[in-house]
Design a protein around this motif. Structure first.
Motif, short mmCIF file in Angstrom:
data_model
loop_
_atom_site.label_atom_id
_atom_site.label_comp_id
_atom_site.label_asym_id
_atom_site.label_seq_id
_atom_site.Cartn_x
_atom_site.Cartn_y
_atom_site.Cartn_z
N GLU A 204 0.85 -1.21 -0.07
CA GLU A 204 0.06 0.03 0.00
C GLU A 204 0.97 1.35 -0.04
N MET A 205 2.14 1.19 0.73
CA MET A 205 2.81 2.31 0.96
C MET A 205 3.68 2.62 -0.52
N ARG A 206 3.89 1.46 -1.32
CA ARG A 206 4.40 1.54 -2.55
C ARG A 206 3.42 2.18 -3.54
N ARG A 207 2.09 1.78 -3.49
CA ARG A 207 1.10 2.21 -4.33
C ARG A 207 1.09 3.85 -4.07
N ASP A 208 0.92 4.04 -2.70
CA ASP A 208 0.45 5.48 -2.45
C ASP A 208 1.81 6.49 -2.87
N PHE A 209 3.24 5.85 -2.89
CA PHE A 209 4.35 6.45 -3.34
C PHE A 209 4.13 6.87 -4.55
N ILE A 210 3.96 5.90 -5.37
CA ILE A 210 3.91 6.06 -7.01
C ILE A 210 2.65 7.07 -7.35
N ALA A 211 1.63 7.05 -6.61
CA ALA A 211 0.50 7.84 -6.87
C ALA A 211 0.85 9.14 -6.39
N ASN A 212 1.49 9.48 -5.24
CA ASN A 212 1.75 10.77 -4.95
C ASN A 212 2.98 11.32 -5.73
N ALA A 213 4.04 10.59 -6.04
CA ALA A 213 5.07 10.88 -6.98
C ALA A 213 4.61 11.38 -8.19
N SER A 214 3.80 10.49 -8.78
CA SER A 214 3.12 10.97 -10.29
C SER A 214 2.55 12.35 -10.10
N HIS A 215 1.52 12.22 -9.04
CA HIS A 215 0.65 13.47 -8.90
C HIS A 215 1.73 14.59 -8.82
N GLU A 216 2.80 14.42 -8.03
CA GLU A 216 3.75 15.67 -7.84
C GLU A 216 4.40 16.15 -9.13
N LEU A 217 4.77 15.21 -9.75
CA LEU A 217 5.44 15.42 -11.21
C LEU A 217 4.56 15.89 -12.18
N ARG A 218 3.14 15.55 -12.20
CA ARG A 218 2.13 15.71 -13.17
C ARG A 218 1.86 17.35 -13.21
N THR A 219 1.76 18.03 -11.87
CA THR A 219 1.52 19.27 -11.74
C THR A 219 2.50 20.09 -12.37
N PRO A 220 3.68 20.21 -12.02
CA PRO A 220 4.66 21.26 -12.88
C PRO A 220 4.71 20.77 -14.42
N LEU A 221 4.44 19.50 -14.59
CA LEU A 221 4.71 19.09 -16.21
C LEU A 221 3.38 19.71 -16.73
N THR A 222 2.31 19.86 -16.15
CA THR A 222 1.07 20.37 -16.90
C THR A 222 1.35 21.85 -17.13
N VAL A 223 1.90 22.56 -16.12
CA VAL A 223 2.17 23.91 -16.01
C VAL A 223 3.10 24.10 -17.69
N ILE A 224 4.32 23.59 -17.37
CA ILE A 224 5.14 23.58 -18.68
C ILE A 224 4.48 23.07 -20.03
N VAL A 225 3.77 22.01 -20.03
CA VAL A 225 3.16 21.71 -21.28
C VAL A 225 2.05 23.08 -21.74
N GLY A 226 1.36 23.47 -20.85
CA GLY A 226 0.18 24.60 -20.98
C GLY A 226 0.94 25.67 -21.77
N ASP A 378 0.18 21.68 5.39
CA ASP A 378 -0.24 22.69 4.21
C ASP A 378 0.24 22.56 3.05
N LYS A 379 -0.52 22.01 2.14
CA LYS A 379 0.06 21.44 0.88
C LYS A 379 0.68 22.73 0.07
N SER A 380 -0.49 23.92 0.14
CA SER A 380 -0.08 25.02 -0.94
C SER A 380 1.24 25.87 -0.39
N ARG A 381 1.39 25.68 0.85
CA ARG A 381 2.38 26.77 1.48
C ARG A 381 3.87 25.85 1.14
N SER A 382 3.72 24.55 1.51
CA SER A 382 5.00 23.63 1.01
C SER A 382 5.33 23.79 -0.40
N ARG A 383 4.47 23.88 -1.31
CA ARG A 383 4.64 24.07 -2.80
C ARG A 383 5.26 25.45 -3.17
#
Ligand code: ADP
Length: 437
Positions: A204-226, A378-383
């Protein structure tokens, strides 16, 4: 010689000799006396046989080889053969008992549960692991139906359908169990249970890690692609293009930080990357951490330090990463005008590196989860402050490798103290030079 001859020849010879002697005596002293003597001799023989039969029947009550009586005539061979058979039996029995004891011990040590049931699922025997997994007690539950003891709908369906070639995963008594029924002999079945709670947790930790890491990478990538799409479709003026390029660079850096932190974490966890301990100059280390913190703060905070403790054995690079993460967090979570103090001093149990700040602080309910990967209050503050959410997970792993621990004291709105406790065994104590005069 033939065993039948071996039995009959001495018996017939003995009888013939006795009768011969009686006939001789009868011829010498009279036939009547001879007959009486012959009868008496026959009586003695019969009585002797009866007495051996009696001893044999007595011995059969408790047939131990050591207690076997001695015999005469044909009985010698009977008793000696019985002795051999009994000795063989006793040896086999001793071996069997030893095997059974070994088997029981192995079953006791087995981490998997084993339940032996009859064909209608009545419990006959189970090992301690099965007792633990299924909440059984061998003495109490013996003879009861396993389906009455293990009350789980999925387990019931598994038994009703009887597809035993596949194992079944069930949630039972706060555990994830993999169970399988294996029919054996004609009228018996074994139920094997394997506790997969820990494996499931890691998965479960492995799944969570992959999901979180993908999510974290997707956000900046979406901005760059945009931005790239906008740049391709429209003729942008120089000012907009340069602002877009700046934002894209920021997002690129964010991805770079994230990947670097992920690689650091995986390296720290890897068994192929053992700690190379060397003496670490703590004064130099804390100095460098303070300079890094000052640079990050860019004059918005007052960063002070004090070093009053021994050097340590460890990895300079890893300790720099751990201490640096704590100091950079203090800068990032302390509003401008706040104070940050770094200190290194000896303690009762060894030495402590403490980072105190007058920042935003943390509410108590978050504290125990802060070292989990990607956990943020606080996610937004961390980012906003370039946080990857992996800093404290890295700190935890570095400290684990240095047999050290992290303590967190914090009060929301007032500030926090992150304390690294290093054991005495990690300290480089000054050498006492003995001068011989
Ligand atoms: P991040 O990259 O988000 O800072 P960390 O693992 O370093 O990730 O920290 C996890 C969370 O712990 C942060 O998101 C923040 O909410 C909290 N935190 C860490 N250090 C401090 C601090 N000094 N003051 C307040 N909150 C902190």
């Amino acid at each position: 010689m033939n065993p039948k001859l071996l039995f009959w020849v001495p018996a017939v010879l003995r009888t013939a000799i006795i009768l011969g002697v009686c006939t001789l005596l009868g011829w010498l002293f009279g036939w009547v006396e001879g007959l009486v003597l012959a009868l008496a001799a026959m009586m003695v023989m019969v009585f002797t046989q009866l007495s051996y039969l009696f001893q044999l029947s007595n011995w059969l009550e408790d047939p131990q080889s050591a207690k076997l009586p001695d015999g005469w005539g044909a009985w010698t061979s009977i008793f000696s053969r019985l002795y051999k058979m009994r000795r063989e039996d006793e040896k086999n029995q001793a071996e069997l008992t030893e095997w059974l004891a070994r088997f029981r011990q192995a079953m006791h040590l087995l981490p998997d549960g084993v339940v032996i049931m009859d064909d209608v699922l009545f419990l006959e025997w189970c090992n301690p692991a099965a007792e633990k997994h299924l909440g059984l007690t061998h003495e109490r539950d013996k003879g009861m139906r396993v389906t009455n003891l293990v009350r789980n709908p999925d387990f019931m369906d598994y038994i009703i359908l009887g597809r035993y070639e596949q194992p079944l995963t069930i949630s039972f008594r706060d555990r994830k169990l993999i169970v399988q029924i294996i029919p054996f002999e004609n009228r018996r079945q074994i139920l094997v249970t394997h506790d997969a709670t820990e494996t499931e947790r890691i998965e479960e930790m492995r799944r969570d890690f992959i999901a979180n890491a993908s999510h974290e990478l997707r956000t900046p990538l979406t901005v760059i692609v945009g931005f790239l799409e906008i740049a391709a479709s429209e003729g942008l003026d120089a000012a907009t293009r340069s602002s877009h390029l700046k934002l894209m660079t920021e997002q690129g850096h964010r991805m770079q930080h994230l990947i670097e932190d992920m690689l650091t974490l995986s390296r720290l966890e890897s068994v192929d990357y053992p700690l190379r301990a060397e003496p670490v100059d703590v004064k130099r280390l804390v100095d460098q951490v303070q300079r890094d913190a000052d640079a990050l703060s860019a004059g918005r905070h007052v960063v002070t330090m004090s070093v009053d403790g021994p050097d340590v054995m460890g990895s300079y690079e890893e300790l720099h990463s751990a201490f640096g993460n704590l100091a950079s967090n203090a800068v990032r979570y302390t509003p401008a005008g706040g104070q940050i103090h770094l200190s290194w001093k000896t303690s009762d149990s060894g030495a402590k590196f403490t980072v105190d700040d007058t920042g935003i602080g943390i509410s108590p309910e978050h504290i125990s989860r802060l070292t989990e990967r990607f956990y943020r209050v606080d996610k937004s503050r961390s980012r906003e402050t370039q946080g990857t959410g992996l800093g404290l997970a890295i700190v935890k792993h570095v400290l684990l490798r240095h047999s050290s621990t992290l303590k967190i004291k914090s009060e929301a709105g007032k500030g926090s103290s992150f304390i690294v406790c290093m054991p005495k065994s990690a300290l480089v104590l000054p050498q006492i030079e003995l001068q011989l005069h």
